[in-house]
Design a protein around this motif. Structure first.
Motif, PDB file in Angstrom:
ATOM      1  N   THR A   1     -19.895  21.754 124.032  1.00  0.00           N
ATOM      2  CA  THR A   1     -20.018  20.853 122.784  1.00  0.00           C
ATOM      3  C   THR A   1     -19.318  21.871 121.883  1.00  0.00           C
ATOM      4  OG1 THR A   1     -22.183  21.683 122.215  1.00  0.00           O
ATOM      5  CG2 THR A   1     -21.943  19.476 123.458  1.00  0.00           C
TER       6      THR A   1
ATOM      7  N   ARG B   1     -22.003  11.178 119.132  1.00  0.00           N
ATOM      8  CA  ARG B   1     -20.901  12.165 119.484  1.00  0.00           C
ATOM      9  C   ARG B   1     -19.773  11.484 119.773  1.00  0.00           C
ATOM     10  NH1 ARG B   1     -23.638  16.359 123.623  1.00  0.00           N
ATOM     11  NH2 ARG B   1     -25.772  16.732 122.404  1.00  0.00           N
TER      12      ARG B   1
ATOM     13  N   TRP C   1     -19.856  16.301 112.988  1.00  0.00           N
ATOM     14  CA  TRP C   1     -19.892  15.671 114.321  1.00  0.00           C
ATOM     15  C   TRP C   1     -20.094  16.721 115.315  1.00  0.00           C
ATOM     16  CZ3 TRP C   1     -19.695  10.339 114.304  1.00  0.00           C
ATOM     17  CH2 TRP C   1     -19.481   9.663 113.195  1.00  0.00           C
ATOM     18  N   THR C   2     -21.016  16.229 116.385  1.00  0.00           N
ATOM     19  CA  THR C   2     -21.021  16.989 117.680  1.00  0.00           C
ATOM     20  C   THR C   2     -19.828  16.241 118.448  1.00  0.00           C
ATOM     21  OG1 THR C   2     -23.466  17.367 117.531  1.00  0.00           O
ATOM     22  CG2 THR C   2     -22.540  17.300 119.635  1.00  0.00           C
ATOM     23  N   ALA C   3     -19.154  17.089 119.078  1.00  0.00           N
ATOM     24  CA  ALA C   3     -18.251  16.572 120.163  1.00  0.00           C
ATOM     25  C   ALA C   3     -18.278  16.932 121.154  1.00  0.00           C
ATOM     26  CB  ALA C   3     -16.601  17.167 119.417  1.00  0.00           C
ATOM     27  N   VAL C   4     -18.055  16.410 122.469  1.00  0.00           N
ATOM     28  CA  VAL C   4     -17.805  16.447 123.818  1.00  0.00           C
ATOM     29  C   VAL C   4     -16.633  16.355 124.347  1.00  0.00           C
ATOM     30  CG1 VAL C   4     -20.229  16.237 123.991  1.00  0.00           C
ATOM     31  CG2 VAL C   4     -18.829  14.446 124.356  1.00  0.00           C
TER      32      VAL C   4
ATOM     33  N   GLN D   1     -18.869  21.663 117.252  1.00  0.00           N
ATOM     34  CA  GLN D   1     -18.919  21.184 115.888  1.00  0.00           C
ATOM     35  C   GLN D   1     -17.668  20.771 115.281  1.00  0.00           C
ATOM     36  OE1 GLN D   1     -22.212  19.881 114.755  1.00  0.00           O
ATOM     37  NE2 GLN D   1     -22.785  20.201 116.810  1.00  0.00           N
TER      38      GLN D   1
END
Length: 139
Positions: free
Chosen positions: A99, A133, A109-112, A101
């Motif tokens: 992940t 996410r 935002w948290t990104a994957v 930020q």
């Protein structure tokens, strides 16, 4: 504790649990508990109270399920709900959990990563939103 009090306590607990989880099905079951409380107040026996609660709560849950199935989202409405799809973000680094930020529209935002993507820094495109996410793919 008499039957009426138990039904009201159950109704209150179901409504409180619904407020914590955000599912309307628990609210329908709470309405069933209210029906059981009203049957108890009217002097009916426990069997009748249970039947009233089951009929009202079950019917409410079934009607809610049918109503939710009839709610159709058109492509235009989906686009309006997810205006961020296709936007680009800068990823400085990925952590060990896969992940990152990222800043998007002035917020963190948290990104994957999208399936099949490699975790490298750079510019990514928002492919989808999974809850809160951002799902990213390399541009």
């Amino acid at each position: 504790m008499n039957d009426t009090t138990m039904w009201w306590v159950l109704a209150g607990a179901l409504v409180a649990l619904e407020l914590a989880t955000g599912t309307f099905y628990l609210l329908m079951l709470g309405l069933g508990a209210v029906a059981g409380a009203l049957a108890a107040m009217a002097g009916y026996n426990i069997s009748t109270q249970l039947v009233a609660a089951a009929l009202v709560g079950g019917a409410g849950a079934l009607l809610l399920g049918q109503w939710r199935q009839r709610q159709v989202t058109t492509a235009t409405q989906a686009d309006d709900q997810f205006l961020d799809l296709g936007a680009t973000v800068e990823v400085e680094a990925w952590d060990a959990m896969g992940t990152s930020q990222v800043k998007h529209r002035g917020a963190a935002w948290t990104a994957v990563l999208a399936p099949g993507q490699t975790a490298t820094p750079g510019v990514y495109r928002i492919q989808a939103m999974a809850g809160n996410r951002l799902v990213l793919e390399k541009t």
